[in-house]
Motif scaffolding. Structure first.
Motif, mmCIF file in Angstrom:
data_model
loop_
_atom_site.group_PDB
_atom_site.id
_atom_site.type_symbol
_atom_site.label_atom_id
_atom_site.label_comp_id
_atom_site.label_asym_id
_atom_site.label_seq_id
_atom_site.Cartn_x
_atom_site.Cartn_y
_atom_site.Cartn_z
ATOM 1 N N GLU A 239 17.644 -0.181 -4.104
ATOM 2 C CA GLU A 239 17.772 0.383 -2.766
ATOM 3 C C GLU A 239 16.392 0.835 -2.306
ATOM 4 O OE1 GLU A 239 19.737 1.484 0.687
ATOM 5 O OE2 GLU A 239 20.641 0.511 -1.043
ATOM 6 N N PRO A 240 15.914 0.306 -1.177
ATOM 7 C CA PRO A 240 14.602 0.766 -0.690
ATOM 8 C C PRO A 240 14.645 2.236 -0.289
ATOM 9 C CG PRO A 240 15.373 -1.159 0.548
ATOM 10 C CD PRO A 240 16.489 -0.716 -0.330
ATOM 11 N N ASP A 241 13.503 2.879 -0.348
ATOM 12 C CA ASP A 241 13.329 4.251 0.093
ATOM 13 C C ASP A 241 13.846 4.381 1.538
ATOM 14 O OD1 ASP A 241 11.243 6.044 1.749
ATOM 15 O OD2 ASP A 241 11.510 6.881 -0.266
ATOM 16 N N ALA A 242 14.373 5.550 1.899
ATOM 17 C CA ALA A 242 14.945 5.772 3.230
ATOM 18 C C ALA A 242 13.935 5.504 4.345
ATOM 19 C CB ALA A 242 15.478 7.193 3.341
ATOM 20 N N VAL B 191 15.533 -9.325 -0.818
ATOM 21 C CA VAL B 191 14.905 -9.270 -2.141
ATOM 22 C C VAL B 191 15.311 -7.979 -2.844
ATOM 23 C CG1 VAL B 191 12.701 -9.093 -3.380
ATOM 24 C CG2 VAL B 191 13.012 -10.848 -1.612
ATOM 25 N N PHE B 192 15.237 -6.849 -2.149
ATOM 26 C CA PHE B 192 15.697 -5.588 -2.743
ATOM 27 C C PHE B 192 17.162 -5.709 -3.154
ATOM 28 C CE2 PHE B 192 11.939 -3.577 -0.855
ATOM 29 C CZ PHE B 192 11.628 -2.618 -1.801
ATOM 30 N N LEU C 112 12.390 -1.102 8.144
ATOM 31 C CA LEU C 112 12.980 -2.435 8.129
ATOM 32 C C LEU C 112 14.042 -2.620 9.204
ATOM 33 C CD1 LEU C 112 13.289 -2.930 4.272
ATOM 34 C CD2 LEU C 112 11.650 -4.044 5.797
ATOM 35 N N PHE C 113 14.736 -1.548 9.588
ATOM 36 C CA PHE C 113 15.837 -1.673 10.532
ATOM 37 C C PHE C 113 15.508 -1.327 11.972
ATOM 38 C CE2 PHE C 113 18.797 -1.373 6.815
ATOM 39 C CZ PHE C 113 19.436 -2.585 7.038
ATOM 40 N N VAL C 114 14.616 -0.391 12.218
ATOM 41 C CA VAL C 114 14.371 0.095 13.574
ATOM 42 C C VAL C 114 13.179 -0.639 14.182
ATOM 43 C CG1 VAL C 114 13.841 2.127 14.969
ATOM 44 C CG2 VAL C 114 15.296 2.353 12.967
ATOM 45 N N SER D 242 0.823 -1.210 0.000
ATOM 46 C CA SER D 242 0.000 0.000 0.000
ATOM 47 C C SER D 242 0.858 1.261 0.000
ATOM 48 C CB SER D 242 -0.968 0.007 1.189
ATOM 49 O OG SER D 242 -0.261 0.099 2.409
ATOM 50 N N ALA D 243 2.084 1.162 0.508
ATOM 51 C CA ALA D 243 3.004 2.297 0.488
ATOM 52 C C ALA D 243 3.646 2.470 -0.888
ATOM 53 C CB ALA D 243 4.084 2.117 1.551
#
Length: 150
Positions: free
Chosen positions: A131-134, A124-125, A140-142, A88-89
């Motif tokens: 590179e995924p969006d910031a 997968v990226f 994904l990391f936090v 959805s994003a």
């Protein structure tokens, strides 16, 4: 296995920058990973390469994904909800979603922990050289409990 995948993501900027499996296995062993963990990760990555190669962007952007009972059991509600959030994003197109689902189904244990799914999405990226969006990288990391609300 997931620790090995994170190590690869952090140390090799794209899959073709990795050495061949034999050299990579030696390097991972030298870093301290167990041979079974290395073997599982490399096998999983081989599957990722195969699936990424076979999926094209031919799916409609408006296609609706219905998860099978086996997928629902293996992925769990949290992982399916996170995949839907990424879709959805607008950062996870249908072809990538299918790769994520395939690779998630290739992991042991059910339901899949959300943190493991996030690593799968990153890989997968990475495997596709994207590179995924910031903001998505932050997601994904936090961990949610580590976020500061302003």
């Amino acid at each position: 296995m997931f620790d090995v995948l994170v190590f690869l993501y952090e140390n090799y900027w794209r899959p073709d920058a990795c050495p061949d499996h034999d050299q990579l296995s030696k390097k991972l062993t030298a870093v301290g990973f167990e041979s079974e963990e290395i073997e599982d990760a490399l096998s999983w990555l081989d599957g990722l390469a195969d699936v990424a190669e076979s999926h094209t962007g031919a799916q409609s952007e408006r296609a609706m994904r219905v998860y099978s009972p086996a997928e629902q059991d293996h992925l769990g509600v949290g992982s399916i909800a996170f995949i839907s959030f990424l879709e959805s994003a607008g950062v996870l197109p249908p072809a990538m979603r299918e790769i994520v689902v395939d690779r998630a189904m290739a992991t042991p244990g059910a339901p899949l922990p959300l943190e493991d799914l996030k690593i799968i999405v990153l890989m997968v990226f990475w495997s596709l050289g994207e590179e995924p969006d910031a903001l998505i990288l932050d997601e994904l990391f936090v961990d949610a409990e580590d976020r500061l609300i302003h």
